[in-house]
Design a protein around this motif. Structure first.
Motif, PDB file in Angstrom:
ATOM      1  N   HIS A 355       0.821  -1.221   0.000  1.00 48.43           N
ATOM      2  CA  HIS A 355       0.000   0.000   0.000  1.00 48.43           C
ATOM      3  C   HIS A 355       0.846   1.259   0.000  1.00 48.43           C
ATOM      4  CE1 HIS A 355      -4.360  -1.272   1.045  1.00 48.43           C
ATOM      5  NE2 HIS A 355      -3.882  -1.837  -0.033  1.00 48.43           N
ATOM      6  N   ASP A 356       1.995   1.197   0.676  1.00 48.04           N
ATOM      7  CA  ASP A 356       2.887   2.356   0.649  1.00 48.04           C
ATOM      8  C   ASP A 356       3.456   2.537  -0.760  1.00 48.04           C
ATOM      9  OD1 ASP A 356       2.625   3.029   3.409  1.00 48.04           O
ATOM     10  OD2 ASP A 356       3.934   1.359   3.915  1.00 48.04           O
ATOM     11  N   THR A 359       0.719   4.100  -2.930  1.00 48.51           N
ATOM     12  CA  THR A 359       0.517   5.531  -2.661  1.00 48.51           C
ATOM     13  C   THR A 359       1.646   6.357  -3.274  1.00 48.51           C
ATOM     14  OG1 THR A 359      -0.737   5.105  -0.649  1.00 48.51           O
ATOM     15  CG2 THR A 359       0.332   7.246  -0.811  1.00 48.51           C
ATOM     16  N   PHE A 360       2.878   5.874  -3.159  1.00 47.75           N
ATOM     17  CA  PHE A 360       4.032   6.588  -3.740  1.00 47.75           C
ATOM     18  C   PHE A 360       3.908   6.678  -5.260  1.00 47.75           C
ATOM     19  CE2 PHE A 360       7.812   8.022  -1.541  1.00 47.75           C
ATOM     20  CZ  PHE A 360       7.444   7.802  -0.224  1.00 47.75           C
ATOM     21  N   ALA A 363       1.394   9.120  -6.514  1.00 48.09           N
ATOM     22  CA  ALA A 363       1.839  10.519  -6.467  1.00 48.09           C
ATOM     23  C   ALA A 363       2.654  10.880  -7.707  1.00 48.09           C
ATOM     24  CB  ALA A 363       2.660  10.762  -5.200  1.00 48.09           C
ATOM     25  N   PHE A 414      13.647   5.300  -0.472  1.00 46.77           N
ATOM     26  CA  PHE A 414      12.980   6.101   0.553  1.00 46.77           C
ATOM     27  C   PHE A 414      12.804   5.319   1.845  1.00 46.77           C
ATOM     28  CE2 PHE A 414       9.316   7.908   2.738  1.00 46.77           C
ATOM     29  CZ  PHE A 414       9.558   9.270   2.671  1.00 46.77           C
ATOM     30  N   PHE A 415      12.422   4.062   1.713  1.00 38.92           N
ATOM     31  CA  PHE A 415      12.110   3.274   2.917  1.00 38.92           C
ATOM     32  C   PHE A 415      13.303   2.496   3.455  1.00 38.92           C
ATOM     33  CE2 PHE A 415       7.747   3.971   1.478  1.00 38.92           C
ATOM     34  CZ  PHE A 415       7.130   4.249   2.686  1.00 38.92           C
TER      35      PHE A 415
ATOM     36  N   MET B   1       4.298  16.112  -4.623  1.00 37.25           N
ATOM     37  CA  MET B   1       5.142  15.425  -3.634  1.00 37.25           C
ATOM     38  C   MET B   1       4.931  15.965  -2.222  1.00 37.25           C
ATOM     39  SD  MET B   1       6.764  12.874  -4.798  1.00 37.25           S
ATOM     40  CE  MET B   1       8.284  12.425  -3.941  1.00 37.25           C
ATOM     41  N   LEU B   4       2.688  13.875  -0.209  1.00 35.94           N
ATOM     42  CA  LEU B   4       3.374  12.622   0.081  1.00 35.94           C
ATOM     43  C   LEU B   4       4.358  12.790   1.243  1.00 35.94           C
ATOM     44  CD1 LEU B   4       3.200   9.868  -1.209  1.00 35.94           C
ATOM     45  CD2 LEU B   4       5.129  10.459  -2.655  1.00 35.94           C
ATOM     46  N   HIS B   5       5.065  13.922   1.234  1.00 40.88           N
ATOM     47  CA  HIS B   5       6.014  14.156   2.328  1.00 40.88           C
ATOM     48  C   HIS B   5       5.311  14.435   3.642  1.00 40.88           C
ATOM     49  CE1 HIS B   5       9.341  14.739  -0.743  1.00 40.88           C
ATOM     50  NE2 HIS B   5       9.651  13.705  -0.003  1.00 40.88           N
ATOM     51  N   LEU B   7       2.498  12.998   4.384  1.00 43.64           N
ATOM     52  CA  LEU B   7       2.038  11.670   4.799  1.00 43.64           C
ATOM     53  C   LEU B   7       3.167  10.878   5.451  1.00 43.64           C
ATOM     54  CD1 LEU B   7      -0.209   9.471   4.748  1.00 43.64           C
ATOM     55  CD2 LEU B   7       0.641   8.809   2.493  1.00 43.64           C
ATOM     56  N   TYR B   8       4.286  10.840   4.739  1.00 45.39           N
ATOM     57  CA  TYR B   8       5.420  10.039   5.243  1.00 45.39           C
ATOM     58  C   TYR B   8       6.451  10.946   5.920  1.00 45.39           C
ATOM     59  CZ  TYR B   8       3.519   6.206   2.472  1.00 45.39           C
ATOM     60  OH  TYR B   8       2.713   5.228   1.952  1.00 45.39           O
ATOM     61  N   LEU B  13       7.962   7.817   9.575  1.00 47.57           N
ATOM     62  CA  LEU B  13       8.995   6.881   9.103  1.00 47.57           C
ATOM     63  C   LEU B  13       9.788   6.311  10.266  1.00 47.57           C
ATOM     64  CD1 LEU B  13      10.381   8.577   5.888  1.00 47.57           C
ATOM     65  CD2 LEU B  13       9.049   6.468   6.074  1.00 47.57           C
ATOM     66  N   ILE B  66       1.996   3.300   7.495  1.00 48.54           N
ATOM     67  CA  ILE B  66       1.012   4.151   8.175  1.00 48.54           C
ATOM     68  C   ILE B  66       0.388   3.421   9.368  1.00 48.54           C
ATOM     69  CG2 ILE B  66      -1.125   5.486   7.871  1.00 48.54           C
ATOM     70  CD1 ILE B  66       1.355   6.471   6.236  1.00 48.54           C
ATOM     71  N   PHE B 121      -5.252  11.387   1.840  1.00 51.90           N
ATOM     72  CA  PHE B 121      -5.219  10.080   1.178  1.00 51.90           C
ATOM     73  C   PHE B 121      -6.368   9.219   1.716  1.00 51.90           C
ATOM     74  CE2 PHE B 121      -1.049  11.890   1.021  1.00 51.90           C
ATOM     75  CZ  PHE B 121      -0.571  11.575  -0.243  1.00 51.90           C
ATOM     76  N   ARG B 124      -6.156   5.629   2.589  1.00 52.53           N
ATOM     77  CA  ARG B 124      -5.232   5.163   3.624  1.00 52.53           C
ATOM     78  C   ARG B 124      -5.727   5.422   5.040  1.00 52.53           C
ATOM     79  NH1 ARG B 124      -0.293   4.155   1.566  1.00 52.53           N
ATOM     80  NH2 ARG B 124      -0.175   2.838   3.400  1.00 52.53           N
TER      81      ARG B 124
END
Lengths: 416, 149
Positions: A355-356, A359-360, A363, A414-415, B1, B4-5, B7-8, B13, B66, B121, B124
């Motif tokens: 799911h991550d 979502t990435f 985007a 990223f992860f 982006m 997205l930033h 979100l994460y 993280l 998440i 989102f 999510r």
């Protein structure tokens, strides 16, 4: 069957195919859309959109028994589409094409009208572990009603049906019906359906082929396959949603009781009793999805005119490119590595959940799917909650495959 | 982006990579499993409640960044809270996730405010609320809760 890969498709041919799909030209945010969710549903070409629009603008009326011009036109459009579909899959006659809401309803129809009256306690309905829920749950429901059992043939670690086990189950279990997928929606495995059908025939077992994915990926000839039933959906074949097809052998369709009762499927109704029409009308109660049928007919006609063999070879090249690209990324695991595959690249990243990843990629305008893909028993078989899945179609490009791979590489970084 | 930033963001993280209280609690007084059948996520939440106060909260399971970060943040936020206070925190988190102004203000939910990015989102939001629903179920004595039931 491996397609001939020698014939590379000319860029202008590919551009023309892609150009037929107006939705693909858009941007998602600042990024051009990269649509890689084709196993869920394909996009629709202008030929289909225009046919549906034209039907509603010019011909809309209820079909059958209408004495007026519009009803006659609508009826012709509806029945012409049936003949087009019959030719497309090699059915001997149009009356062997029953229109349904989709693959799911087609399978339910066979489960209730064909299987249920024949099933006895202890009988086995043979499936495989890689079935979509649509080819599991209807059988569980009739099994519950009859005391029959649903037994799946196992799949190997690479995502192929264990043929030896499949044969052995046919031989040793009281199998009353075998139903299996031609091309897996979650792994992309192309099953050796000819072999599986021959084994079932040898055991005297009637068969249903779930061709939801295959109908856009392989030539379908129901006579050559010699299956008893075959089901697919319009929306995975560049046609509208809400319309699907059940093909059946004449001897079965003629003997089967109705699935639903209502208008249009009857010969005569009285409170003393009702008699039913023959197939296919017997199985099409109520006003059908006429516009959907018109759209499906247009989709089939459009697709049949395309250089399909070369487009499939192009699609295979996309799958190879994406698979090779992903394999170079640290932490990627491809799920489903069968020798014969079509359209689908299912994968996992060590550090990022599907799911991550989804979502990435979204985007960046890249549409993929994350989850169990309606194949929970298969995910359980592999001990995973789900996968990220990119599924390609004839209109995707090498640049899109590359953008997808680069985006996954960024997610991995990223992860990590 | 930017979305997205948001979100994460770092906090998310960090909790995803090094989740706090990520273990089973054999002596727990309450526990429940949260399940999201759409993505296969499973989270088990364990609580030790003494005199109406949450002495310890832990979790286990698999999930996306998440849901894991949300679970980790939850265990920190709820430790030491009374049950009614804990429920109020969840209400505040729900508001933050759905875009409603949190009643008590962001200060009240502290680091949990990092979850706000999820509001952009919609697909999510269930990832973020899953461990909280498992917490609610545990307190209510329900063994299992699903996002789809």
């Amino acid at each position: 069957m491996l397609l001939d890969r020698a014939q590379e498709i000319a860029p202008e041919v590919l551009a023309e195919v892609r150009g037929a799909f107006p939705i693909l030209g858009q941007k998602i945010g600042d990024h051009p859309l990269v649509y890689l969710d084709n196993s869920a549903t394909t996009q629709k070409p202008d030929a289909v959109i225009d046919a549906v629009t034209r039907y509603y603008r010019e011909d809309n009326a209820n079909i059958h028994r209408g004495v007026h011009a519009l009803s006659q036109r609508a009826t012709s459009a509806y029945e012409d589409a049936r003949a087009v579909v019959a030719r497309f899959i090699g059915a001997p006659g149009p009356e062997q094409i029953v229109f349904t809401r989709g693959t799911t309803e087609a399978i339910n129809l066979v489960a209730w009208s064909f299987a249920r009256p024949r099933l006895k306690k202890g009988d086995v309905i043979l499936l495989t572990e890689m079935e979509h829920h649509a080819n599991i749950v209807p059988w569980q429901l009739v099994a519950e009603a009859t005391g029959a059992r649903v037994v799946p043939a196992p799949v190997t670690d690479s995502g192929e049906v264990d043929l030896e086990a499949f044969r052995s189950l046919l031989e040793h279990e009281p199998v009353a019906l075998a139903a299996f997928v031609y091309i897996s929606n979650s792994l992309g495995t192309v099953n050796p359906v000819e072999t599986m059908l021959a084994a079932a025939r040898a055991a005297g077992v009637p068969t249903l082929v779930d061709a939801a994915q295959a109908v856009s990926q392989r030539p379908i000839d129901v006579v050559a396959l010699d299956c008893d039933f075959l089901a697919f959906s319009g929306h995975k074949l560049f046609g509208p949603t809400g319309i699907g097809v059940l093909y059946g052998k004449r001897k079965h369709l003629e003997a089967m009781p109705p699935y639903q009762g209502g208008g249009d499927m009857i010969a005569n109704v009285s409170f003393a009793g009702t008699t039913f029409k023959g197939p296919p009308e017997r199985f099409e109660a109520g006003t059908p999805n006429i516009a959907g049928v018109v759209g499906l007919g247009a989709a089939v006609e459009w697709f049949a005119e395309q250089p399909r063999e070369r487009l499939w070879a192009h699609e295979d090249a996309l799958v190879r490119r994406a698979t090779e690209g992903l394999s170079e990324i640290d932490g990627v695991r491809i799920v489903g590595t069968a020798k014969d595959k079509a359209s689908v690249v299912s994968f996992l990243l060590a550090e990022a959940h599907p799911h991550d990843i989804g979502t990435f990629l979204d985007a960046e305008g890249i549409a993929i799917r994350a989850g169990h893909h309606c194949c929970q028993p298969l995910m359980t078989r592999y001990g995973i909650p789900g996968t990220a899945r990119a599924s390609f179609s004839i209109y995707n490009t090498m640049e899109e495959a590359d953008r997808f791979v680069k985006a996954v590489a960024r997610v991995a970084r990223f992860f990590s | 982006m930017d979305d997205l930033h948001e979100l994460y963001q770092e906090v998310i993280l960090e909790h995803h990579k090094r989740p706090r209280n990520f273990r089973a609690l054999p002596q727990s007084t309450h526990r429940a499993a949260g399940h999201n059948p759409l993505c296969g996520d499973e989270v088990e939440v364990y609580l030790t409640v003494r005199d109406g106060r949450i002495a310890e909260v832990t979790f286990q399971g698999q999930g996306c960044a998440i849901s894991r970060a949300s679970a980790s943040l939850m265990t920190e936020a709820l430790t030491g809270k009374r049950i009614d206070e804990a429920r109020k925190v969840f209400a505040g988190v729900k508001d933050a996730l759905t875009g409603n102004a949190p009643e008590a203000g962001m200060d009240e939910i502290g680091e949990l405010a990092a979850l706000q990015g999820v509001r952009r989102f919609p697909a999510r939001i269930k990832c973020a609320t899953l461990p909280w629903h498992a917490f609610e179920a545990a307190v209510a004595g329900t063994k299992r809760v699903s996002t789809e039931a």
